[in-house]
Design a protein around this motif. Sequence first.
Motif, mmCIF file in Angstrom:
data_model
loop_
_atom_site.group_PDB
_atom_site.id
_atom_site.type_symbol
_atom_site.label_atom_id
_atom_site.label_comp_id
_atom_site.label_asym_id
_atom_site.label_seq_id
_atom_site.Cartn_x
_atom_site.Cartn_y
_atom_site.Cartn_z
ATOM 1 N N ALA A 129 0.839 -1.214 0.000
ATOM 2 C CA ALA A 129 0.000 0.000 0.000
ATOM 3 C C ALA A 129 0.869 1.259 0.000
ATOM 4 O O ALA A 129 0.386 2.341 -0.328
ATOM 5 N N TRP A 130 2.136 1.127 0.381
ATOM 6 C CA TRP A 130 3.058 2.268 0.226
ATOM 7 C C TRP A 130 2.943 2.867 -1.182
ATOM 8 O O TRP A 130 2.884 4.092 -1.362
ATOM 9 N N TYR A 131 2.891 1.996 -2.202
ATOM 10 C CA TYR A 131 2.854 2.464 -3.594
ATOM 11 C C TYR A 131 1.510 3.104 -3.924
ATOM 12 O O TYR A 131 1.436 4.086 -4.664
ATOM 13 N N SER A 132 0.439 2.504 -3.380
ATOM 14 C CA SER A 132 -0.893 3.075 -3.595
ATOM 15 C C SER A 132 -0.960 4.473 -3.002
ATOM 16 O O SER A 132 -1.473 5.410 -3.621
ATOM 17 N N LEU A 133 -0.426 4.599 -1.790
ATOM 18 C CA LEU A 133 -0.515 5.884 -1.089
ATOM 19 C C LEU A 133 0.446 6.894 -1.705
ATOM 20 O O LEU A 133 0.156 8.085 -1.776
ATOM 21 N N ARG A 134 1.590 6.410 -2.192
ATOM 22 C CA ARG A 134 2.516 7.314 -2.883
ATOM 23 C C ARG A 134 1.880 7.810 -4.179
ATOM 24 O O ARG A 134 2.045 8.987 -4.561
ATOM 25 N N ALA A 135 1.134 6.924 -4.859
ATOM 26 C CA ALA A 135 0.433 7.359 -6.076
ATOM 27 C C ALA A 135 -0.590 8.435 -5.735
ATOM 28 O O ALA A 135 -0.762 9.400 -6.499
ATOM 29 N N ALA A 136 -1.238 8.315 -4.576
ATOM 30 C CA ALA A 136 -2.183 9.360 -4.145
ATOM 31 C C ALA A 136 -1.431 10.673 -3.929
ATOM 32 O O ALA A 136 -1.891 11.748 -4.345
ATOM 33 N N VAL A 137 -0.282 10.593 -3.307
ATOM 34 C CA VAL A 137 0.516 11.807 -3.061
ATOM 35 C C VAL A 137 0.956 12.430 -4.395
ATOM 36 O O VAL A 137 0.891 13.649 -4.588
ATOM 37 N N GLU A 138 1.372 11.590 -5.341
ATOM 38 C CA GLU A 138 1.909 12.103 -6.611
ATOM 39 C C GLU A 138 0.824 12.644 -7.538
ATOM 40 O O GLU A 138 1.017 13.671 -8.174
ATOM 41 N N TYR A 139 -0.300 11.906 -7.650
ATOM 42 C CA TYR A 139 -1.268 12.222 -8.708
ATOM 43 C C TYR A 139 -2.529 12.922 -8.203
ATOM 44 O O TYR A 139 -3.141 13.702 -8.922
ATOM 45 N N LEU A 140 -2.951 12.567 -6.977
ATOM 46 C CA LEU A 140 -4.172 13.173 -6.441
ATOM 47 C C LEU A 140 -3.819 14.443 -5.677
ATOM 48 O O LEU A 140 -4.599 15.389 -5.645
ATOM 49 N N ALA A 141 -2.636 14.410 -5.064
ATOM 50 C CA ALA A 141 -2.123 15.554 -4.292
ATOM 51 C C ALA A 141 -3.189 16.155 -3.381
ATOM 52 O O ALA A 141 -3.508 17.342 -3.484
ATOM 53 N N PRO A 142 -3.762 15.335 -2.485
ATOM 54 C CA PRO A 142 -4.839 15.848 -1.630
ATOM 55 C C PRO A 142 -4.331 16.946 -0.704
ATOM 56 O O PRO A 142 -3.179 16.916 -0.274
ATOM 57 N N GLN A 143 -5.214 17.877 -0.413
ATOM 58 C CA GLN A 143 -4.853 18.968 0.493
ATOM 59 C C GLN A 143 -5.436 18.663 1.871
ATOM 60 O O GLN A 143 -6.599 18.319 1.986
ATOM 61 N N GLY A 144 -4.622 18.776 2.880
ATOM 62 C CA GLY A 144 -5.126 18.593 4.241
ATOM 63 C C GLY A 144 -5.087 17.149 4.683
ATOM 64 O O GLY A 144 -4.816 16.240 3.906
ATOM 65 N N ALA A 145 -5.357 16.961 5.956
ATOM 66 C CA ALA A 145 -5.285 15.625 6.560
ATOM 67 C C ALA A 145 -6.495 14.791 6.142
ATOM 68 O O ALA A 145 -7.528 15.342 5.762
ATOM 69 N N PRO A 146 -6.354 13.458 6.213
ATOM 70 C CA PRO A 146 -7.509 12.601 5.930
ATOM 71 C C PRO A 146 -8.659 12.900 6.893
ATOM 72 O O PRO A 146 -8.436 13.106 8.078
ATOM 73 N N GLN A 147 -9.890 12.915 6.349
ATOM 74 C CA GLN A 147 -11.074 13.115 7.199
ATOM 75 C C GLN A 147 -11.719 11.779 7.560
ATOM 76 O O GLN A 147 -12.276 11.620 8.626
ATOM 77 N N THR A 148 -11.663 10.841 6.605
ATOM 78 C CA THR A 148 -12.261 9.521 6.795
ATOM 79 C C THR A 148 -11.218 8.482 6.434
ATOM 80 O O THR A 148 -10.596 8.600 5.369
ATOM 81 N N VAL A 149 -11.005 7.527 7.293
ATOM 82 C CA VAL A 149 -10.066 6.439 6.951
ATOM 83 C C VAL A 149 -10.712 5.118 7.383
ATOM 84 O O VAL A 149 -11.096 4.957 8.549
ATOM 85 N N GLN A 150 -10.850 4.223 6.444
ATOM 86 C CA GLN A 150 -11.347 2.888 6.762
ATOM 87 C C GLN A 150 -10.396 1.879 6.140
ATOM 88 O O GLN A 150 -9.921 2.087 5.027
ATOM 89 N N ALA A 151 -10.125 0.821 6.851
ATOM 90 C CA ALA A 151 -9.212 -0.192 6.297
ATOM 91 C C ALA A 151 -9.458 -1.520 6.988
ATOM 92 O O ALA A 151 -9.942 -1.567 8.132
ATOM 93 N N LEU A 152 -9.149 -2.575 6.277
ATOM 94 C CA LEU A 152 -9.190 -3.894 6.899
ATOM 95 C C LEU A 152 -8.038 -4.719 6.342
ATOM 96 O O LEU A 152 -7.509 -4.427 5.271
ATOM 97 N N ALA A 153 -7.659 -5.724 7.116
ATOM 98 C CA ALA A 153 -6.497 -6.526 6.716
ATOM 99 C C ALA A 153 -6.760 -7.993 6.980
ATOM 100 O O ALA A 153 -7.492 -8.354 7.911
ATOM 101 N N GLU A 154 -6.167 -8.822 6.121
ATOM 102 C CA GLU A 154 -6.206 -10.276 6.328
ATOM 103 C C GLU A 154 -4.805 -10.697 6.759
ATOM 104 O O GLU A 154 -3.819 -10.235 6.172
#
Length: 339
Positions: free
Chosen positions: A178-203
């Motif tokens: 997910a490092w790569y997924s989140l880095r892609a968000a940083v590179e291409y989506l460039a969101p402004q501000g902190a996350p407001q909603t975070v949901q995740a699950l793991a196996e």
Amino acid sequence: MTSLGFGIVGTGFIAGVIAEALSQAQGAHLAAVSSRDGARARAFADHHGGNAAAVEGHQALLARDDVAAVYVAVPTVAKEEIALAAIAAGRHVLVDKPFLNEASARRMIDAAHAAGVLFMDATHFTHHPRTHALRAALATTIATPRSLHTAFYFPFSDKTNIRLNPDQEPTGAVGDMAWYSLRAAVEYLAPQGAPQTVQALAERDPDTGGVVRATGLIGFADGTSTTFDVGYTADTLAMDLHLIGTTGIVIMDDFVLDWANSFPFKNTGLKAGYVHRHGMASHADARFIEVASDTPQQVLMVDRFADLARTGSADDRARAAAPTLATQALLDAVWAAIP
Ligand SMILES: NC(=O)c1ccc[n+]([C@@H]2O[C@H](COP(=O)([O-])OP(=O)(O)OC[C@H]3O[C@@H](n4cnc5c(N)ncnc54)[C@H](OP(=O)(O)O)[C@@H]3O)[C@@H](O)[C@H]2O)c1
């Protein structure tokens, strides 16, 4: 131009990839390698370096005058101590992702900047010209990016590997993939501000307790969002990215490691680039925009690192570290959301 002498700490999988990259680099070379076991360092140097030195323990590496930069290629639990020792010895550091947490990344970055040396994380895809070309083309392709979906899987089931061992890689597939997924968000989506909603699950692997698959959603204050799905459990490789804007969608199926010319792939018949879809169009009308690179992205990374180490200003060093902190902060938020 003087070639930058690299010392590699660790003799595992990715250390070998970067040793090969150094052999192709214009401005850097492998000077020495250290292992916790001297014989393993010797075998690695013989295999990769030709005349590179082999030493036991990273302190012996740091005692060498020919080592100007250190590549830290060890499990995540061991990265900070080695990186801080290298920085204290006045060496530039290339440290592989992920990090224990944002505070750990910040300690290394702050120490590097205080010492006037370069800290860079070792994410390869950000150095492919496609990443820069896509960012520059966003306004004319999809206008405003609003959401990003990524899926990154590779088939992997070795329960003895560090990836499945929470004592070595505490966040397992989250930090690894997910490092790569989140880095892609940083590179291409460039969101402004902190996350407001975070949901995740793991196996988790039932035997080792390591995370082998994870899914997550992050919503940001600016209304943008990203979802990801990552892991080792699908028995196939997937590197799918959909970047959804207001005038179309950009798609890649190799966003981490391009099929054409990255360390696992050499396909002269395939092209690096991205697809732009727009309007009520079928696949037949999708536009493929090629962004080729004769040089593999991991080689571009070590050469970029060497350039910045040699000539980068304090501002350049700060700019190089900013995406590391942004990515690790998102990773921490995802990890905290996993039940
Ligand atoms: N950027 C990328 O594309 C990329 C790709 C793959 C992996 N990675 C990351 O790189 C890191 C290493 O992955 P890998 O697949 O190369 O692992 P690996 O094959 O297990 O290699 C890690 C090496 O670190 C050394 N080591 C092991 N435990 C250590 C400890 N406790 N303290 C110090 N050194 C230790 C070992 O070398 P010696 O026994 O010789 O000391 C080992 O060979 C992971 O965090 C991974 O997520 C990044």
